[in-house]
Design a protein around this motif. Structure first.
Motif, PDB file in Angstrom:
ATOM      1  N   LEU A  46     -73.125   0.291 -16.045  1.00  0.00           N
ATOM      2  CA  LEU A  46     -73.436  -0.966 -15.383  1.00  0.00           C
ATOM      3  C   LEU A  46     -73.569  -2.097 -16.410  1.00  0.00           C
ATOM      4  O   LEU A  46     -73.082  -3.217 -16.178  1.00  0.00           O
ATOM      5  CB  LEU A  46     -74.726  -0.829 -14.572  1.00  0.00           C
ATOM      6  CG  LEU A  46     -75.158  -2.056 -13.755  1.00  0.00           C
ATOM      7  CD1 LEU A  46     -74.131  -2.373 -12.680  1.00  0.00           C
ATOM      8  CD2 LEU A  46     -76.538  -1.839 -13.134  1.00  0.00           C
ATOM      9  N   VAL A  47     -74.232  -1.808 -17.526  1.00  0.00           N
ATOM     10  CA  VAL A  47     -74.397  -2.819 -18.570  1.00  0.00           C
ATOM     11  C   VAL A  47     -73.038  -3.230 -19.134  1.00  0.00           C
ATOM     12  O   VAL A  47     -72.776  -4.422 -19.381  1.00  0.00           O
ATOM     13  CB  VAL A  47     -75.316  -2.290 -19.687  1.00  0.00           C
ATOM     14  CG1 VAL A  47     -75.296  -3.217 -20.897  1.00  0.00           C
ATOM     15  CG2 VAL A  47     -76.746  -2.125 -19.167  1.00  0.00           C
ATOM     16  N   VAL A  48     -72.148  -2.257 -19.332  1.00  0.00           N
ATOM     17  CA  VAL A  48     -70.802  -2.567 -19.828  1.00  0.00           C
ATOM     18  C   VAL A  48     -70.064  -3.471 -18.834  1.00  0.00           C
ATOM     19  O   VAL A  48     -69.338  -4.390 -19.221  1.00  0.00           O
ATOM     20  CB  VAL A  48     -70.005  -1.269 -20.069  1.00  0.00           C
ATOM     21  CG1 VAL A  48     -68.532  -1.573 -20.338  1.00  0.00           C
ATOM     22  CG2 VAL A  48     -70.601  -0.498 -21.244  1.00  0.00           C
ATOM     23  N   ALA A  49     -70.301  -3.217 -17.524  1.00  0.00           N
ATOM     24  CA  ALA A  49     -69.559  -3.952 -16.497  1.00  0.00           C
ATOM     25  C   ALA A  49     -70.091  -5.366 -16.289  1.00  0.00           C
ATOM     26  O   ALA A  49     -69.306  -6.322 -16.187  1.00  0.00           O
ATOM     27  CB  ALA A  49     -69.595  -3.183 -15.185  1.00  0.00           C
ATOM     28  N   ARG A  53     -78.547  -8.393 -18.856  1.00  0.00           N
ATOM     29  CA  ARG A  53     -79.396  -9.303 -18.077  1.00  0.00           C
ATOM     30  C   ARG A  53     -79.143  -9.126 -16.574  1.00  0.00           C
ATOM     31  O   ARG A  53     -80.085  -9.000 -15.780  1.00  0.00           O
ATOM     32  CB  ARG A  53     -79.136 -10.756 -18.483  1.00  0.00           C
ATOM     33  CG  ARG A  53     -79.632 -11.132 -19.870  1.00  0.00           C
ATOM     34  CD  ARG A  53     -79.367 -12.588 -20.182  1.00  0.00           C
ATOM     35  NE  ARG A  53     -79.737 -12.930 -21.548  1.00  0.00           N
ATOM     36  CZ  ARG A  53     -80.955 -13.264 -21.939  1.00  0.00           C
ATOM     37  NH1 ARG A  53     -81.943 -13.304 -21.056  1.00  0.00           N
ATOM     38  NH2 ARG A  53     -81.205 -13.568 -23.207  1.00  0.00           N
ATOM     39  N   ALA A  54     -77.868  -9.131 -16.198  1.00  0.00           N
ATOM     40  CA  ALA A  54     -77.540  -8.953 -14.784  1.00  0.00           C
ATOM     41  C   ALA A  54     -77.974  -7.574 -14.296  1.00  0.00           C
ATOM     42  O   ALA A  54     -78.417  -7.414 -13.154  1.00  0.00           O
ATOM     43  CB  ALA A  54     -76.034  -9.149 -14.571  1.00  0.00           C
ATOM     44  N   ILE A  59     -81.890  -4.240 -11.012  1.00  0.00           N
ATOM     45  CA  ILE A  59     -83.032  -3.321 -10.943  1.00  0.00           C
ATOM     46  C   ILE A  59     -84.239  -4.009 -10.315  1.00  0.00           C
ATOM     47  O   ILE A  59     -84.954  -3.426  -9.479  1.00  0.00           O
ATOM     48  CB  ILE A  59     -83.367  -2.800 -12.351  1.00  0.00           C
ATOM     49  CG1 ILE A  59     -82.213  -1.947 -12.900  1.00  0.00           C
ATOM     50  CG2 ILE A  59     -84.663  -1.992 -12.342  1.00  0.00           C
ATOM     51  CD1 ILE A  59     -82.361  -1.597 -14.363  1.00  0.00           C
ATOM     52  N   ALA A  60     -84.491  -5.250 -10.697  1.00  0.00           N
ATOM     53  CA  ALA A  60     -85.635  -5.995 -10.160  1.00  0.00           C
ATOM     54  C   ALA A  60     -85.504  -6.205  -8.653  1.00  0.00           C
ATOM     55  O   ALA A  60     -86.469  -6.022  -7.902  1.00  0.00           O
ATOM     56  CB  ALA A  60     -85.759  -7.344 -10.868  1.00  0.00           C
ATOM     57  N   LEU A  61     -84.305  -6.557  -8.199  1.00  0.00           N
ATOM     58  CA  LEU A  61     -84.098  -6.779  -6.760  1.00  0.00           C
ATOM     59  C   LEU A  61     -84.295  -5.498  -5.966  1.00  0.00           C
ATOM     60  O   LEU A  61     -84.893  -5.511  -4.877  1.00  0.00           O
ATOM     61  CB  LEU A  61     -82.693  -7.345  -6.532  1.00  0.00           C
ATOM     62  CG  LEU A  61     -82.476  -8.802  -6.975  1.00  0.00           C
ATOM     63  CD1 LEU A  61     -81.001  -9.179  -6.850  1.00  0.00           C
ATOM     64  CD2 LEU A  61     -83.336  -9.747  -6.150  1.00  0.00           C
TER      65      LEU A  61
END
Length: 323
Positions: A46-49, A53-54, A59-61
């Motif tokens: 997910l971080v790579v994609a 930050r996004a 995760i927060a949502l």
């Protein structure tokens, strides 16, 4: 996170029978470990994609969504016949202080704390900090390969608590499965320390990691053991104190493991990072095995409750189970 987990344990104690508590505790740990598993390879992808930050925003949502669902649909307890006066008396500040003191002085709780320290704490330190460096520095794995091995150990951590909770409730025992699985957990640490000089064959490594994840599962009975030797009115306090063991163990063992590595460091630095030889990890594994051995000794002092609270007057005995 501790606020959430202890509240869940209190909810489980209110909504489920004594002989279902360990199963539900295992299911709760399953959810927590599932989150840890998602935080390995899936989070990396997910971080790579979309960037870190996004990813944190996602995760927060999701967390906020679950919080809203909990607020709207989770009830503290089933319909109770307790009067409002009785309910208020359970939460009086003065009484709470007295209950806290009595719970801390309850000698039957502390063996479960030390058991969790040695089992969950050591596994938490290994998976959370030192397994990745061990794999990359000793076996020469890439970070992607090491992440997959960490993921494998987390999958085992999903299975173990579910299995242990169900087994304990099924056979009506708490202490027995702890006494059976804890020595096996110690054996795996000794294999990591001594097999091939602290570097077990790569073909055997996945099986060792799986067995570590499964054999540390008696830690899933920590909260059940603490709940059942405490008065039902202080379940939250009892499980909160029991919860200290594993996370204190994780914090202490991360530091201790790193301290042992530094003592055996030979001065090698690559890209600003210390590279530790296999002998350093071997020493750290051996010290960890010593902590697990101490934890094993304390399990002899755990009270067998036969999955019943000792204050209810309905404690199940071996004779009743046989009937």
């Amino acid at each position: 996170m501790s606020l959430i987990f202890i509240c869940i344990m209190k909810l489980v104690a209110e909504w489920f029978r004594d002989n279902e508590f360990a199963t539900m505790s295992g299911l709760t740990l399953f959810g927590g470990n599932l989150g840890s598993m998602v935080a390995t390879t899936p989070l990396y992808l997910l971080v790579v994609a979309i960037g870190w930050r996004a990813s944190f925003h996602v995760i927060a949502l999701i967390t906020v969504l679950f919080g809203v669902l909990t607020w709207n649909f989770v009830a503290n307890r089933p319909n109770s016949t307790d009067s409002m006066a009785e309910k208020r008396s359970k939460t009086e500040p003065g009484k709470l202080k007295q209950q806290l003191l009595e719970t801390i002085l309850n000698k039957s709780i502390w063996p479960t704390v030390t058991m969790s320290f040695g089992l969950y704490g050591t596994m938490l330190a290994l998976k959370g900090m030192w397994l990745g460096p061990y794999l990359t520095q000793v076996y020469g794995m890439s970070r992607d390969q090491a992440t997959n091995y960490v993921l494998l150990s987390l999958v085992a951590g999903l299975i173990g608590p579910l299995m242990m909770g169900f087994l304990s409730d099924r056979i009506g025992r708490r202490k027995l499965p702890i006494m059976l699985f804890t020595p096996l957990y110690l054996v795996i640490w000794l294999l990591l320390a001594f097999w091939n000089g602290g570097m077990p064959p790569l073909a055997a490594l996945p099986y060792l990691l799986i067995m570590l994840g499964i054999f540390c599962s008696p830690a899933a009975l920590t909260w059940a053991c603490a709940k059942e030797v405490s008065h039902p009115s202080v379940v939250g306090l009892a499980t909160g104190i029991a919860n200290i063991g594993g996370f204190l163990g994780g914090a202490v063992m991360q530091f201790l493991f790193g301290y042992i590595l530094d003592l055996n460091w030979q001065g090698t630095v690559v890209n600003g990072l210390r590279i530790y030889p296999v002998e350093a990890y071997q020493s750290a594994f051996l010290v960890t095995a010593g902590v697990v051995f101490f934890s094993l000794l304390t399990t002899f002092f755990i009270k067998e409750t036969y999955c019943q609270n000792i204050y209810t007057g309905n404690t199940v005995t071996p004779e009743k189970l046989a009937e």
